[in-house]
Motif scaffolding. Structure first.
Motif, PDB file in Angstrom:
ATOM      1  N   PRO A  76       0.782  -1.241   0.000  1.00  0.00           N
ATOM      2  CA  PRO A  76       0.000   0.000   0.000  1.00  0.00           C
ATOM      3  C   PRO A  76       0.815   1.295   0.000  1.00  0.00           C
ATOM      4  CG  PRO A  76      -0.984  -1.582   1.457  1.00  0.00           C
ATOM      5  CD  PRO A  76       0.350  -2.159   1.040  1.00  0.00           C
ATOM      6  N   PRO A  77       1.950   1.404   0.724  1.00  0.00           N
ATOM      7  CA  PRO A  77       2.630   2.704   0.666  1.00  0.00           C
ATOM      8  C   PRO A  77       3.100   3.076  -0.735  1.00  0.00           C
ATOM      9  CG  PRO A  77       3.916   1.100   1.921  1.00  0.00           C
ATOM     10  CD  PRO A  77       2.570   0.502   1.700  1.00  0.00           C
ATOM     11  N   TYR A  78       3.204   2.117  -1.615  1.00  0.00           N
ATOM     12  CA  TYR A  78       3.585   2.412  -2.991  1.00  0.00           C
ATOM     13  C   TYR A  78       2.382   2.391  -3.940  1.00  0.00           C
ATOM     14  CZ  TYR A  78       8.292   1.843  -1.221  1.00  0.00           C
ATOM     15  OH  TYR A  78       9.452   1.997  -0.489  1.00  0.00           O
ATOM     16  N   ASP A  79       1.209   2.264  -3.365  1.00  0.00           N
ATOM     17  CA  ASP A  79      -0.001   2.142  -4.190  1.00  0.00           C
ATOM     18  C   ASP A  79      -0.794   3.443  -4.097  1.00  0.00           C
ATOM     19  OD1 ASP A  79      -1.883   0.858  -5.797  1.00  0.00           O
ATOM     20  OD2 ASP A  79      -3.000   0.112  -4.064  1.00  0.00           O
ATOM     21  N   VAL A  80      -0.179   4.502  -4.575  1.00  0.00           N
ATOM     22  CA  VAL A  80      -0.683   5.846  -4.315  1.00  0.00           C
ATOM     23  C   VAL A  80      -2.122   6.036  -4.769  1.00  0.00           C
ATOM     24  CG1 VAL A  80      -0.250   8.283  -4.695  1.00  0.00           C
ATOM     25  CG2 VAL A  80       1.658   6.701  -4.524  1.00  0.00           C
ATOM     26  N   GLN A  81      -2.470   5.464  -5.895  1.00  0.00           N
ATOM     27  CA  GLN A  81      -3.824   5.678  -6.409  1.00  0.00           C
ATOM     28  C   GLN A  81      -4.769   4.542  -6.023  1.00  0.00           C
ATOM     29  OE1 GLN A  81      -3.371   8.828  -9.634  1.00  0.00           O
ATOM     30  NE2 GLN A  81      -2.994   6.935 -10.728  1.00  0.00           N
ATOM     31  N   GLY A  82      -4.274   3.588  -5.250  1.00  0.00           N
ATOM     32  CA  GLY A  82      -5.155   2.534  -4.738  1.00  0.00           C
ATOM     33  C   GLY A  82      -5.517   1.461  -5.740  1.00  0.00           C
ATOM     34  N   THR A  83      -5.029   1.570  -6.970  1.00  0.00           N
ATOM     35  CA  THR A  83      -5.473   0.619  -7.989  1.00  0.00           C
ATOM     36  C   THR A  83      -4.906  -0.776  -7.788  1.00  0.00           C
ATOM     37  OG1 THR A  83      -3.776   1.581  -9.401  1.00  0.00           O
ATOM     38  CG2 THR A  83      -6.039   2.248  -9.810  1.00  0.00           C
ATOM     39  N   THR A  84      -3.755  -0.875  -7.163  1.00  0.00           N
ATOM     40  CA  THR A  84      -3.179  -2.200  -6.941  1.00  0.00           C
ATOM     41  C   THR A  84      -4.033  -2.994  -5.957  1.00  0.00           C
ATOM     42  OG1 THR A  84      -1.037  -1.136  -7.219  1.00  0.00           O
ATOM     43  CG2 THR A  84      -1.030  -3.409  -6.443  1.00  0.00           C
ATOM     44  N   ALA A  85      -4.375  -2.387  -4.868  1.00  0.00           N
ATOM     45  CA  ALA A  85      -5.224  -3.071  -3.888  1.00  0.00           C
ATOM     46  C   ALA A  85      -6.588  -3.378  -4.478  1.00  0.00           C
ATOM     47  CB  ALA A  85      -5.357  -2.222  -2.625  1.00  0.00           C
ATOM     48  N   LEU A  86      -7.115  -2.443  -5.251  1.00  0.00           N
ATOM     49  CA  LEU A  86      -8.406  -2.662  -5.911  1.00  0.00           C
ATOM     50  C   LEU A  86      -8.320  -3.859  -6.854  1.00  0.00           C
ATOM     51  CD1 LEU A  86     -11.284  -1.498  -6.617  1.00  0.00           C
ATOM     52  CD2 LEU A  86     -10.163  -0.408  -8.562  1.00  0.00           C
ATOM     53  N   THR A  87      -7.246  -3.924  -7.603  1.00  0.00           N
ATOM     54  CA  THR A  87      -7.052  -5.053  -8.513  1.00  0.00           C
ATOM     55  C   THR A  87      -6.929  -6.348  -7.727  1.00  0.00           C
ATOM     56  OG1 THR A  87      -5.978  -3.587 -10.095  1.00  0.00           O
ATOM     57  CG2 THR A  87      -5.578  -5.945 -10.364  1.00  0.00           C
ATOM     58  N   GLY A  88      -6.191  -6.304  -6.636  1.00  0.00           N
ATOM     59  CA  GLY A  88      -6.067  -7.480  -5.778  1.00  0.00           C
ATOM     60  C   GLY A  88      -7.415  -7.933  -5.260  1.00  0.00           C
TER      61      GLY A  88
END
Ligand SMILES: [Mn+2]
Ligand SMILES: [Mn+2]
Ligand SMILES: [Mn+2]
Ligand SMILES: [Mn+2]
Ligand SMILES: [Mn+2]
Ligand SMILES: [Mn+2]
Ligand SMILES: [Mn+2]
Ligand SMILES: [Mn+2]
Ligand SMILES: [Mn+2]
Ligand SMILES: [Mn+2]
Ligand SMILES: [Mn+2]
Ligand SMILES: [Mn+2]
Lengths: 300, 300, 300, 300, 300, 300
Positions: F273-285
């Motif tokens: 998350p600290p590198y997922d500034v726009q939140g899209t990585t977690a959303l994709t996960g």
């Protein structure tokens, strides 16, 4: 150009050995001792990047350290990132080497666990030392999640191993929620002076530093500055921020107030770049490390 | 709706000429004079965007500037972004035009180089002026990278060209590392009063402003506010941040303390939006520009 | 591990009903009452996430709330996000249910509109109450864009409906630009004490809180903390930031200064996560809510 | 300079009335119809800021719209931000006024609720129209949280009120998790053609657009582009992102593929600047609006 | 540890001279040639930081460049940041020195203006060269804001000065809005092959690279990669992003497709770190520079 | 409201035991096995937050998992964050408990080290399993910094301990720079099928998944999805991003292509998350985990 060039600390020359150096900057890219947010492994790199802004002379104190000392950036400790006790051993060994001929290390952290092996190395050279410790946390827990080594225990370990002189230890900036009402008891029993943050509110810390200089006299002193000692508005990029902290002005007063002490080493720890969105935490760290350089005894 | 509409400064009408205006806001989208981080070319746009929050009346001073003056946003100086001396000439020419009939310009910067051509224009109209200069830096270098014109030299150039009255210049907030122990010598030789940031720590600047008002009397005064005069916790979005700076409260005290002076122009410079992640720097800039408007002489 | 687990408030147990609870945390995911930036609907979630750092004991006051009270996180009010009056009714109904058996609600906001229906519910149980209101804004407008209900009107509505005792209301931190010179007149006519931010500059608020305790005596008091009462350097993540605000130290002094009051409810509002890039606003909100818990009467 | 000047859409002249205009850009700063993340009220402002990069000619199609049409930025709809039905009425009224003399509105959103009142206004002028609707969501729910008006219902309402010709409606990009297996049933019953995103994977949409042109013939068509139709990698700054979406190349193919249609209006909605950290969503929106301008019938 | 150590390019040794080197990385911290967003002066530093992730061997091509060549990071060109023509001269002089004994420079930019003086230096050594130019923009304007030197003119200047062989120039990725329908005419008149982005959509560029290898034969070739040639979803951190661009896969295909060419130098330009919030642009730049290293002729 | 409520995975009920559950989500807040950037300890929390967007039915496949299975969020593994082998043991023990009665765990990571102890637990229940492994990295190193356990070694350890059937292992998406030309040799010697990313460029992976289904037959299969298998434009928030990766569309094709397999567990790892500034990585996960749920055998 300021924007250009390899990002060494303050654009100093990079060299791997410390021969002939009065002081050196050395990075400790560690974050596996953190309890909350990680990311401090990139602290040294980010502090170096932000330090590119720094010029040679301290406008407030007039100190001009590079005119008085040989200083270099000696890179980072090569440490084991998967095993915390081994990483500590890597750190201890490197710092032993640094200090053995009198070079004063100023360390760029990295999580606070690192102060424990650094103090072990300092002890080999200087015996038990005094400690000026700026932090929101006492870092004197006995165990964290059952482990002896972590960023909440370094000064407990260091004290137990005879690295510190109990009544020459001062902790400044303690605050926040704690695990137990007795969290500072052990420290006080060792003779540590624990200054809570609210005792510092709304005032200059220059008077406190007069007392610190009296407390320390000529004894060798280590300076450990956990950037979370400062309020999160100055240092948001850290793993365990606590509100109501010291101002960066007070941080400057503390470091400048160490002028006259026999400082044999120092560190600036807990800068966590992924949480330092605007870069001000690393910038503040770089400045405080410059201020540490400016108060070393060889600087006129 | 506050979120809506074209983002002119404080949602004022946009017009290109200054006929009939008592004061105007004008942008200077410049950043090729910066020595460290760039990005200030977008300062005017971002200040305008954040200024949409501002309402009509100053709750602290009671000033209601739009009831007393005609004010508009006259857009930006159309300048040459590839050639700094030409850009300066573009700025000088536009400001000459603005001030010639008595309209008071409040400029949105843009890097601090711009104050030099603005002061040239001000001199044409008002002769040598007094200067209230808030900044971490003296900006009185002779040369930067061998060049005469850059954001570290505007007040040297302006003084050399007779735009300033030396003993009516005050610089507030100087600090940080400098190139040489004598960095402030030239300024002091001209009669500038140089107030270092640490002289301002832990106190109100209202007493200082009493002295400023005495120093200036009725003489025309220019107000140049480099946002890096403030501490990076208030103004991270700037190119050369220095820790230990003024608080935004002190910034307000300075501008409000100029009430009663014969202010003939002002600027708010060095807002660099790409480094202003949370928008607070531009917001602070917009507020300080509103405060400047509130202390103009026509405001009751 | 601190990083792990479901993010309930302060990692408390989650339960839907309030039976047996002395106090509870409850979220109000509302932002359709905002006038400027929105985003506060995610305030409760972000405050919960940041609250994971919090431990059990207050290091400054020694308070250990969980040893004295039953506390839980009861989740969020299920409200209508497309219709503000209906959302208010949803809030009122839920808080009526919470307070009816004596559970003290501490609400996580959410825009400030929510204080109106909460105060309606509080009135049903306790009658007209005193109010400690920290805010940059008076929130006593009659209308916003022609509407009676919005985040700038809650205390007008609450006063009109007999929820507040006029001379037991204090507003702290008012500042910024306002719509009209008379913006605070109505409040003062009701007997509200309006403390502007500049009256608080450069000093501790402990003396003020002595007066507040005198003003309130044993009367039931509601505590409403708009995070924009704090300066944007501490709380950038909010919709209507105003510079020159309270420090987080003063925020702590205010809440801690409420110890001894008969606090029957409280809220921490206007945290807007999309604008809280470094997370410090939500962290500050979480801490202030913990401090509110620590001053409840059942805490020794 | 590109960085300078008032940020009107594509740096067009700003004027309030539409007399003599062939087309206009108009903002709709709305976000109280959003179900998930808000922030779209700032969409128009941010799209305007990013549009400053745009030049005059379309390098791919050769279109040079300003040589063929009179176009201006007419500012934003002044709408009620606390009451969604009233806001819709404000929008409808403004668009009625815009379209009545033949000016083609291209709207900058704002949440998708706005398409409903725009279509009402379009109907007054043109009767029931065809619709090219790019979106991850069908937006044909009957109710959201029990309300008839919200950003998930505009095309249901528009169809019910006779604004759309059912078999001249195409929805492209539908995907993600849905509330019920029958979520697209109602749309299909009306004759809507529903193209799910996975039907578009790995291919050009030019063939589809041939079909669309056949479907529409010369009938008046409205173009509604929800930026969440694109994949979040292209448009992260939106309130309801769904992975596996259209590429921006496909977005360009769709808009360019509308060349030849009788487009009477269009919108680009759901840009939420607080979630558009890198600005690419607003930039994409600005480009798509330029592409819409380029396919209007008056453009050669 | 990967997180540790001085951030040289790919953690290579840093040395100032090029004696004995087959290839070198060199930074050009320039941004005063930019027309839109600035910030590229920090491109070299950020590319170096992100390059720390890179290991020794190319998993796709099997290339192992360090086994075949001597490579070092030789730091940055020391250039005049206040005067663009002087900066160009600084660059030209440094590259003349680099190339004179056969070392192949791979430059880290920096704005695209730099390719002009680099090509001047390349010409001194190799005569007119072929050019593989990836970019959203043709960069063949005659003037920008009336100036001959800027980031939109380098290939016009280079062609005029005989640095390029017109029919051995290919530009790939051109797109976006342009100033005039004839913007690519001059380039085509020189014999440049201009491939617009939409000609590349939905397909592999391997066939195109077969043609490129035929076009170039054994002639010396320069490779200039403007990161804005890629779509903003891959490279948001740049000053003039244009949607609908190349994929990073196509970028890799282009560079890998240069294997077999007589590449005598290359650059990767227009990385602007302040706009590269997630770091992916610099990371992509670092990878593309590694790929360039892998296709040099000495690499088996 | 979607913005409200405790952030459990997909807003499922939270319960600590797995009695009666067909499948469960479980977090593993681990990051001390990372070699490059850390931060994955917050992956589970962030994935949960972003998962709040998810609704009940899969619009592409029609799957409605909650109608067919009992599913809950069982919180996070309580693990030792200072000692990686102990953390692995904590994970193994918890997963043994989860799987013993047939509940299928879908794990939210957390760094990839965790797949090793999970596979140990899976083996206790199911014996050696097949593996569908999406990743930029093979994660089959023998040692990292001399240690056996780290995020680059889990599948080596799992294979050595008999948890995997070598010729039923497929790795998809391998790419980037590697340490040695033989980095994939060991894997291939075990019978693993290693699909490099460039073999997947420009095409659908549905044909590959046909082969995978043939390869696996009815054998129990574990699905391990390292989010860095996807291109950084889709998943920037991870510790070891490599360009030229899979699209999220291909990611969906892979997971959906597992429908029909006997999937006995799965994980989605390396979200930082600290590198997922726009939140899209977690959303994709979150979306990929929902897709995993949708292909379990009990889902019709
Ligand atoms: Mn510490
Ligand atoms: Mn600490
Ligand atoms: Mn300045
Ligand atoms: Mn300055
Ligand atoms: Mn309020
Ligand atoms: Mn407020
Ligand atoms: Mn929509
Ligand atoms: Mn949508
Ligand atoms: Mn270019
Ligand atoms: Mn370009
Ligand atoms: Mn992996
Ligand atoms: Mn991986």
């Amino acid at each position: 150009v300021r924007a250009g060039g390899i990002a060494s600390m303050m654009r100093l020359p990079v060299q791997s050995d410390t021969t002939g150096l009065d002081a050196c900057f050395v990075g400790v890219p560690l974050d596996i001792g953190t309890s909350n947010r990680s990311g401090t492994r990139y602290g040294p790199r980010q502090i170096r990047c932000e330090s590119a802004l720094l010029r040679k002379v301290n406008s407030a104190t007039g100190a001009s350290p590079y005119d008085c000392m040989q200083v270099a950036d000696i890179g980072d400790v090569n440490l084991n990132l998967y095993n915390l006790p081994k990483a500590c051993e890597d750190i201890r060994r490197r710092f032993s080497d640094i200090v053995k001929d009198g070079c004063i290390p100023l360390a760029l952290g990295g999580d606070h666990t690192m102060s424990y092996p650094i103090l072990q190395a300092i002890k080999e050279k200087h015996g038990a030392v005094g400690l000026v410790h700026i932090d929101a946390h006492s870092d004197t827990h006995d165990l964290m999640l059952g482990e002896k080594i972590a960023h909440g225990t370094p000064f407990r370990r260091a004290m137990e191993e005879g690295c510190l002189v109990g009544n020459k230890v001062i902790q400044i900036g303690l605050r926040g929620s704690i695990y137990d009402t007795g969290d500072y008891d052990w420290a006080r029993e060792q003779g540590f002076r624990c200054i809570q943050a609210h005792e510092c509110w709304h005032k200059s810390l220059e008077p406190l530093m007069v007392e610190v200089r009296e407390m320390m006299g000529n004894h060798p002193v280590y300076l450990s500055f956990d950037i979370d000692g400062l309020d999160p508005c100055f240092a948001p990029g850290t793993g365990t921020p606590e509100i109501g902290g010291l101002t960066s002005i007070q941080g400057l007063e503390i470091v400048r107030g160490c002028k006259g002490l026999n400082v044999v080493g120092g560190d600036l720890v807990e800068v966590s770049p992924p949480y330092d969105v605007q870069g001000t935490t690393a910038l503040t760290g770089a400045n405080l490390l410059f201020e540490m350089l400016c108060i070393l005894q060889k600087v006129k």
